[in-house]
Design an enzyme around this catalytic site. Sequence first.
Site, PDB file in Angstrom:
ATOM      1  N   ARG A  26      -2.754 -10.341   4.679  1.00 16.84           N
ATOM      2  CA  ARG A  26      -3.176 -10.396   3.271  1.00 16.84           C
ATOM      3  C   ARG A  26      -2.066  -9.764   2.442  1.00 16.84           C
ATOM      4  NH1 ARG A  26      -5.651  -7.321  -0.495  1.00 16.84           N
ATOM      5  NH2 ARG A  26      -7.172  -8.329  -1.848  1.00 16.84           N
ATOM      6  N   LYS A  70       0.831  -1.212   0.000  1.00 17.41           N
ATOM      7  CA  LYS A  70       0.000   0.000   0.000  1.00 17.41           C
ATOM      8  C   LYS A  70       0.862   1.257   0.000  1.00 17.41           C
ATOM      9  CE  LYS A  70      -4.238  -2.216   1.157  1.00 17.41           C
ATOM     10  NZ  LYS A  70      -5.226  -2.684   2.125  1.00 17.41           N
TER      11      LYS A  70
HETATM   12  N1  HH2 Z   1      -7.130  -4.494   0.730  1.00 12.78           N
HETATM   13  C1  HH2 Z   1      -7.483  -4.544  -0.558  1.00 12.78           C
HETATM   14  C2  HH2 Z   1      -8.520  -5.384  -0.995  1.00 12.78           C
HETATM   15  N2  HH2 Z   1      -9.162  -6.199  -0.127  1.00 12.78           N
HETATM   16  N3  HH2 Z   1      -9.444  -7.016   2.067  1.00 12.78           N
HETATM   17  C3  HH2 Z   1      -9.108  -6.984   3.357  1.00 12.78           C
HETATM   18  N4  HH2 Z   1      -9.742  -7.782   4.245  1.00 12.78           N
HETATM   19  N5  HH2 Z   1      -8.127  -6.147   3.836  1.00 12.78           N
HETATM   20  C4  HH2 Z   1      -7.427  -5.309   3.013  1.00 12.78           C
HETATM   21  O1  HH2 Z   1      -6.562  -4.556   3.513  1.00 12.78           O
HETATM   22  C5  HH2 Z   1      -7.777  -5.311   1.618  1.00 12.78           C
HETATM   23  C6  HH2 Z   1      -8.806  -6.179   1.177  1.00 12.78           C
HETATM   24  C7  HH2 Z   1      -6.772  -3.681  -1.526  1.00 12.78           C
HETATM   25  O2  HH2 Z   1      -5.655  -4.324  -2.052  1.00 12.78           O
HETATM   26  P1  HH2 Z   1      -5.639  -5.070  -3.469  1.00 12.78           P
HETATM   27  O3  HH2 Z   1      -6.586  -6.209  -3.484  1.00 12.78           O
HETATM   28  O4  HH2 Z   1      -4.247  -5.415  -3.827  1.00 12.78           O
HETATM   29  O5  HH2 Z   1      -6.069  -3.942  -4.489  1.00 12.78           O
HETATM   30  P2  HH2 Z   1      -7.410  -3.665  -5.288  1.00 12.78           P
HETATM   31  O6  HH2 Z   1      -8.487  -3.408  -4.294  1.00 12.78           O
HETATM   32  O7  HH2 Z   1      -7.039  -2.461  -6.100  1.00 12.78           O
HETATM   33  O8  HH2 Z   1      -7.732  -4.878  -6.108  1.00 12.78           O
END
Ligand code: HH2
Length: 257
Positions: free
Chosen positions: A239, A203
């Site tokens: 995660r 992040k």
């Molecule tokens: N962060 C993201 C998505 N889902 N779920 C949980 N429980 N906690 C988190 O911190 C979290 C999450 C964002 O990261 P990412 O999936 O890499 O990105 P994007 O939402 O752009 O797909």
Amino acid sequence: MGVVNVTPDSFSDGGVHFRAEDAIASARRMVADGAAIVDVGGESTRPGSEAVGVDEELRRVLPVLEAVGNELPVSIDTAKAEVARRALELGAELVNDVTALRGDPDLGAVVADAGAYLCLMHMQGEPRTMQVDPRYDDVAAEVASFLEQRIAFAVAAGVREDRICVDPGIGFGKTTEHNLELLARLDEIVALGRPVLVGASRKRFLGRVLGDDEALTGPVTASVAASLVAYERGASLFRVHDVAPHVRALGAARVAA
Ligand code: HH2
């Protein structure tokens, strides 16, 4: 928890797993690298992102779930009851809902009926606008109180309390200072009595911590550091996009602790 974003636009790996065969290969590699579960998602929640419809989200995740749902431990990253229902039928065991059951009124019942695990995450606002001007009087106390209420809501919807984990939602309507304070005071979330999941991986606040104010993502080194801090403060689920270095570092931390 390894992240498999089947999206064209996720903030750090957008497009890398957009083809089902790439997502499937990554999911298998993450488990081989030591992930306990892989989190499959078809909708980006990055700051500024637009929502996708249920048909498009299903089109993205179903081929991946059909291939690995019964082969690997799988979590579905969705706020939509229909997507969760199909994923659970295909073998997913955990629903990771960044809206904490505020997005779809039917999701609680779907999780309850399947006897699935549920992750409830804190988010201030919604992805399109959440980073515009996030404000709290006391971020850790407000996040803890929100999660306590959402646990009660989920239990009232029929989800077993011992199936629920909670997540402070790093980067979801939070400044760098808010994220750091949440990590520093993670014990207040741990005190809720449920396993705590932390998703700091890549992040952008991690890039800013290292002095790059324009950073759009954080490096793996800082991601591992954040997970170790979270581990030290009581988190038990991480995660992450880069499974191998986290498994090694967290394994070493466990021995050293
Ligand atoms: N962060 C993201 C998505 N889902 N779920 C949980 N429980 N906690 C988190 O911190 C979290 C999450 C964002 O990261 P990412 O999936 O890499 O990105 P994007 O939402 O752009 O797909």
